[in-house]
Motif scaffolding. Structure first.
Motif, mmCIF file in Angstrom:
data_model
loop_
_atom_site.group_PDB
_atom_site.id
_atom_site.type_symbol
_atom_site.label_atom_id
_atom_site.label_comp_id
_atom_site.label_asym_id
_atom_site.label_seq_id
_atom_site.Cartn_x
_atom_site.Cartn_y
_atom_site.Cartn_z
ATOM 1 N N GLN A 2 0.891 -1.070 -0.084
ATOM 2 C CA GLN A 2 -0.184 -0.099 0.094
ATOM 3 C C GLN A 2 1.077 1.222 -0.037
ATOM 4 N N ALA A 3 2.055 1.160 0.767
ATOM 5 C CA ALA A 3 2.834 2.384 0.745
ATOM 6 C C ALA A 3 3.476 2.934 -0.701
ATOM 7 N N THR A 4 3.826 1.544 -1.091
ATOM 8 C CA THR A 4 4.416 1.786 -2.495
ATOM 9 C C THR A 4 3.552 2.627 -3.457
ATOM 10 N N GLY A 5 2.250 1.720 -3.211
ATOM 11 C CA GLY A 5 1.359 2.174 -4.359
ATOM 12 C C GLY A 5 0.977 3.803 -4.072
ATOM 13 N N LEU B 290 12.508 2.812 -11.100
ATOM 14 C CA LEU B 290 12.348 1.764 -11.823
ATOM 15 C C LEU B 290 11.304 1.812 -12.958
ATOM 16 N N LEU B 291 10.148 2.091 -12.455
ATOM 17 C CA LEU B 291 9.065 2.332 -13.476
ATOM 18 C C LEU B 291 9.408 3.468 -14.580
ATOM 19 N N ARG B 292 9.908 4.347 -14.277
ATOM 20 C CA ARG B 292 10.682 5.279 -15.331
ATOM 21 C C ARG B 292 11.567 4.664 -16.353
ATOM 22 N N GLY B 293 12.550 4.074 -15.649
ATOM 23 C CA GLY B 293 13.671 3.301 -16.536
ATOM 24 C C GLY B 293 12.952 1.962 -17.232
ATOM 25 N N LEU C 26 3.829 5.986 -5.316
ATOM 26 C CA LEU C 26 3.679 5.805 -6.844
ATOM 27 C C LEU C 26 2.586 6.897 -7.501
ATOM 28 N N TYR C 27 1.708 6.766 -6.717
ATOM 29 C CA TYR C 27 0.492 7.494 -7.287
ATOM 30 C C TYR C 27 0.659 8.912 -7.249
ATOM 31 N N ARG C 28 1.615 9.573 -5.843
ATOM 32 C CA ARG C 28 1.882 10.660 -5.735
ATOM 33 C C ARG C 28 2.728 11.336 -6.775
ATOM 34 N N ASN C 29 3.846 10.378 -7.213
ATOM 35 C CA ASN C 29 4.611 10.684 -8.149
ATOM 36 C C ASN C 29 4.101 11.001 -9.718
#
Length: 268
Positions: free
Chosen positions: A18-21, A129-132, A24-27
């Motif tokens: 949940q924290a990672t999600g 990682l998502l951007r890369g 990610l949503y904030r960014n």
């Protein structure tokens, strides 16, 4: 009653997923109107591919790789893909991470919520990682369109690019916690530029003397370049497993250092 409800919510722990999600949503919300910024790290390897891989490739017959002779453009393209994954990860793991940590104090605000320093480190690394991964996927599409892929193993290039991002993101975030000013980021450039030029990206590592070759083979970009090249050409070896273990270990070590540094900087 309202204060009691807010207090209970603030004390309620959340899972790592949940924290990672949430991070990610904030960014995503912060970047959705500035999507063009993503192009900055992607275009450079693409231009190198067209200028060197295709232009110089017309003058070079090719190189031998794992016992097979491949055209020069097919040799260079996986190296550019690995560099693209590296660039995409480093941008968020260094400059953007430093700004959040030192200037707008975003992480201090996050720690006023149930988020922990490990949640912050994990979430920021996941965004890098998502951007890369996006860069690598787009680059792979270009390679397929240019007929520079000769094996179905190339489908694993995207997960491989995430491993490259994990290694560079973890280490670069850890190094960024030691940065004192924007001028210190020259050290990042000083390290990444030689890796980009000499990590078997444009020519085989066998061109180096033995001593220097060992140094190059210990760099993370070299492991990423070799892994991507083995996947796109289908010339797999035991070196593929070595590269995977190397990149994962490097990323996890960096993540642990980031968490400890954030503890020291934000909680003491």
């Amino acid at each position: 009653m309202l204060n009691a409800a807010v207090g209970r919510a603030a004390r309620t722990p959340i899972s790592p997923r949940q924290a990672t999600g949430l991070l990610l949503y904030r960014n995503y919300l912060a970047y959705r109107r500035a999507w063009y910024i993503f192009l900055s790290g992607f275009l450079e390897p693409v231009l190198y591919l067209f200028s060197i891989g295709v232009g110089v490739g017309a003058l070079i017959t090719g190189f031998e790789f794992n016992g097979e002779t491949i055209p020069y453009a097919e040799f260079v393209a996986p190296g550019m893909l690995a560099a693209s994954a590296m660039n995409g990860t480093i941008m968020d793991a260094t400059f953007n991470f430093f700004f959040k940590l030192k200037y707008n104090r975003l992480f201090d605000q996050m720690l006023a919520t149930p988020l922990s320093t490990m949640d912050i480190a994990r979430g920021e690394l996941s965004w890098s990682l998502l951007r890369g991964g996006i860069y690598a996927t787009a680059f792979l599409v270009i390679m397929v369109a240019m007929d520079l892929v000769s094996s179905w193993w190339a489908l694993l290039v995207v997960p491989a690019s995430l491993l490259i991002g994990l290694a560079f993101g973890g280490v670069c975030m850890a190094l960024t916690t030691f940065m004192r000013s924007w001028q210190d980021f020259e050290y990042i450039t000083l390290a990444t530029m030689p890796m980009f030029l000499f990590s078997a990206t444009f020519f085989p590592v066998t061109a180096f003397p033995v001593g220097l070759r060992w140094v190059v083979e210990c760099t993370p970009l070299y492991r990423g370049v070799v892994l991507c090249r083995e996947l796109t050409t289908g010339a797999l070896s035991w070196g593929s497993a070595v590269s995977v273990v190397y990149l994962v270990a490097m990323g996890l070590i960096g993540l642990v250092v980031v968490r400890r540094r954030l503890d020291k900087l934000l909680l003491t």
